[in-house]
Scaffold this active site. Structure first.
Site: not given
Ligand code: NAD
Ligand code: UDP
Length: 312
Positions: A15, A37, A100, A103, A107, A146, A150, A160, A176
């Site tokens: 996304v 990751f 983080n 915060g 700031r 998870y 969240k 905040y 998605t």
């Molecule tokens: P994704 O796994 O492709 O993307 C997550 C990204 O976060 C990756 O690039 C990963 O490397 C990075 N990441 C993970 N841990 C990290 C850390 N500690 N520090 C820095 N970067 C880190 O997943 P996505 O589908 O693109 O999801 C993006 C966001 O949308 C997420 O927060 C997910 O929970 C939320 N979300 C997605 C969906 C979906 O259906 N795609 C549904 C609900 C919520």
């Protein structure tokens, strides 16, 4: 022209990379932060020559400082196999990442959007799910790192805002899909398309009678940008998803038909705590953001199948 400076955490993910594309198209300066990751350089390589795009390797569990006007906090693995790989790290990413980034927002007085999830509703007892539903989550189950991560992040955002007047936005994203999902992502749409294109068995967990409502990624990005631009008084949480609901068996049959695959469907055990149904009530997003999804399943699947034909 003054460009807005926008930080996208998780920007190299599925996304996040589409969001970076969109923000750059609108003449913003984009800082894409990722620890890679589950993200891939491939997702953002086409942006590396753009002088208004900066890639930063960083983990959100550690503090980070930058000057920005807006922050989209997406960093967190989203696929069950990836978020369960290191459950403690997943929870740290959601909770410490939120602390983080909040915060930082406090700031530098930036507006900050949290990518929350329909998983805050757990295995819902109310259908469809509206924002007023508190959810039905097992706090010690396979999905809790998870879901509860969240939910905690939402609590941090709201507090905040109340205590420190940080400008917050919370969206609850429903399933998605689209181009740039990792072929080994493990989520259902990418799994089924990859299996179908390789004429391998399509793995339905359980009987396939559980439902999900699938949203194409461009609709989600539109909703995210719309939410960020909405009046400060509207903090959410707001559901962003496509209400058209399908059983997992229907999804498998549709993908077999669209790919012309010779795959057979096989059944595998249903993972514990797998939600039986999920459908967003999007009345609030329609009212407050004048947003609704525009791309229906068949059209979105065709685009996604075309992408996977190229990459596998
Ligand atoms: P994704 O796994 O492709 O993307 C997550 C990204 O976060 C990756 O690039 C990963 O490397 C990075 N990441 C993970 N841990 C990290 C850390 N500690 N520090 C820095 N970067 C880190 O997943 P996505 O589908 O693109 O999801 C993006 C966001 O949308 C997420 O927060 C997910 O929970 C939320 N979300 C997605 C969906 C979906 O259906 N795609 C549904 C609900 C919520
Ligand atoms: N699923 C499946 N086969 C797969 C992957 C997933 O039947 O190869 C099912 C899974 O059990 C769930 C649904 O599809 O009921 C959606 O799974 P996904 O991991 O995509 O998302 P989530 O369960 O987090 O909504």
């Amino acid at each position: 022209m003054t460009r807005k400076k926008v930080l996208v955490t998780g920007g190299a993910g599925f996304v996040g990379s589409h969001l970076c594309d969109r923000l750059l198209k609108e003449d913003n300066e984009v800082f894409c932060l990722d620890n890679f990751f589950t993200g891939q350089k491939k997702n953002i390589v086409h942006l590396l020559d753009n002088p208004f795009f900066e890639l930063i390797r960083h983990d959100v569990t550690a503090p980070f400082f930058i000057e920005a006007d807006e922050i989209y906090n997406l960093a967190c693995p989203a696929s069950p196999i990836h978020y369960q790989y290191n459950a403690i790290k997943t929870m740290k990413t959601s909770v410490m990442g939120a602390i983080n980034m909040l915060g930082l927002a406090k700031r530098i007085k930036a507006k900050i959007l949290q990518a929350s999830t329909s998983e805050v509703y757990g295995d819902p007892l109310v259908h469809p799910q509206s924002e007023s539903y508190w959810g039905h989550v097992n706090p010690i189950g396979e999905r809790s790192c998870y879901d509860e991560g969240k939910r905690s992040a939402e609590t941090l955002f709201v507090n905040y805002h109340k205590q420190n007047q940080v400008k917050i936005k919370i969206i609850r994203i429903f399933n998605t899909y689209g181009p740039r999902m990792h072929p080994n992502d493990g989520r259902v749409v990418s799994n089924f398309i990859v299996q179908a294109l390789q004429n391998n068995d399509i793995t339905i967990y359980g009987e396939g009678q559980q439902t999900r409502s699938f949203q194409y990624v461009d609709d989600l990005v539109e909703g995210m940008v719309g939410m960020m631009a909405s009046p400060d008084s509207f903090t959410g949480p707001v559901n962003i998803g496509n209400p058209n609901e399908f059983t997992i068996l229907e999804l498998a049959e549709k993908i077999i038909q669209l790919t012309g695959s010779k795959s057979s469907i096989i059944n595998q055990p249903l993972p514990p705590d797998d939600p039986m149904m999920r459908q967003p009530d999007i009345s609030l997003a329609k009212k407050e953001l004048s947003w609704h999804p525009k791309i229906e399943l068949e059209e979105g699947l065709e685009k996604t199948i075309a992408y996977f034909r190229k990459v596998i």
